[in-house]
Design an enzyme around this catalytic site. Sequence first.
Site, PDB file in Angstrom:
ATOM      1  CB  CYS A  88      -1.436  -0.035   1.058  1.00 12.84           C
ATOM      2  SG  CYS A  88      -2.177   0.938   0.970  1.00 12.84           S
ATOM      3  CG  HIS A 197      -3.358  -3.320   3.393  1.00 15.65           C
ATOM      4  ND1 HIS A 197      -2.435  -3.064   4.225  1.00 15.65           N
ATOM      5  CD2 HIS A 197      -4.370  -2.619   2.622  1.00 15.65           C
ATOM      6  CE1 HIS A 197      -2.371  -1.415   4.266  1.00 15.65           C
ATOM      7  NE2 HIS A 197      -3.743  -1.289   3.279  1.00 15.65           N
ATOM      8  CD  GLU A 199      -0.884  -5.553   6.359  1.00 15.31           C
ATOM      9  OE1 GLU A 199      -0.112  -5.876   5.054  1.00 15.31           O
ATOM     10  OE2 GLU A 199      -0.977  -4.615   6.100  1.00 15.31           O
TER      11      GLU A 199
END
Lengths: 215, 81
Positions: A88, A197, A199
């Site tokens: 990002c 994302h 994660e």
Amino acid sequence: MSLKVGVARFLGTNCDDDVRKWVTAKSHTAEYLWFENQFNTNEYDMVIIPGGFSHGDYLRCGALAAQTPVMKSIREFAAKGKPILGICNGFQILCETGLLPGALLRNQGLKFKDEWATLKVNQSKNAFSSKMEKNQLLKLPIAHGDGNYYAEADTLKKLQDKEQIWLTYEGKNPNGSLMNIAGITNEQKNICALMPHPERALYEWMGSQDGMYLL
Amino acid sequence: MKLGVKIMPREVILDTQGRAVEASMKSNGFNTLSQCRVGKFIELTLTTTEASQAKAEVEKMLKEGGLYNPLIERYEIQTGE
């Protein structure tokens, strides 16, 4: 093999802790790299630049972060061919640093997009795709206001020819990015970046576990 | 001395912000507006008093300091009042 992963931290980085948890969940060790300091590039096996709003997104997203001491070391790290992942805002920073081509513009439609995206794996030859297969679909969340990938026609052609387009939005393009680009790599394929994302998609309760494919 | 830098999105870039402002103006009846583009203006005060030196320093900030991104923006340095 357990890796020592440097996680870059700028003023306004906000996915650092999630990235650290992801790294440790994969039995690697994570160490934060503060933006004001350079670091010994021999000490780390991998660097991740997490998402957030570094330096308030002032001037342009990632522009001020790109000028910091930690990025000097990250350039050195990149030149050694070691793996770097930008997520990002990390993608924006890598573009502003010139380590990746192109720029990320304001989303077409101006809306901040916070939703699930379906991504197609276009190549599985880079430092973060060894667990993926070409044409595989991934479900990952996006959360950005400036994810509209832009590059000039000759750069786009080169990205295609050198197989640097890693991930593309499948089905619907949330931000107007050219060629539906969601993630790219450099020519050597050690520097990789994506707007989604990973994660935030590690366990079933999170809605998807596909983030685990990257590490 | 004080210098200004006008930074505008390049013509090839879809200026989403400009378009949104344009749409707002038009919806408020400003029908003479044909196009709106939004950029930014940066005012820089330098310790140097020599004009050409000041301009050279600002050029350096633009090109080496990342003050603008040549891929998506163009700039114009404004000197004097």
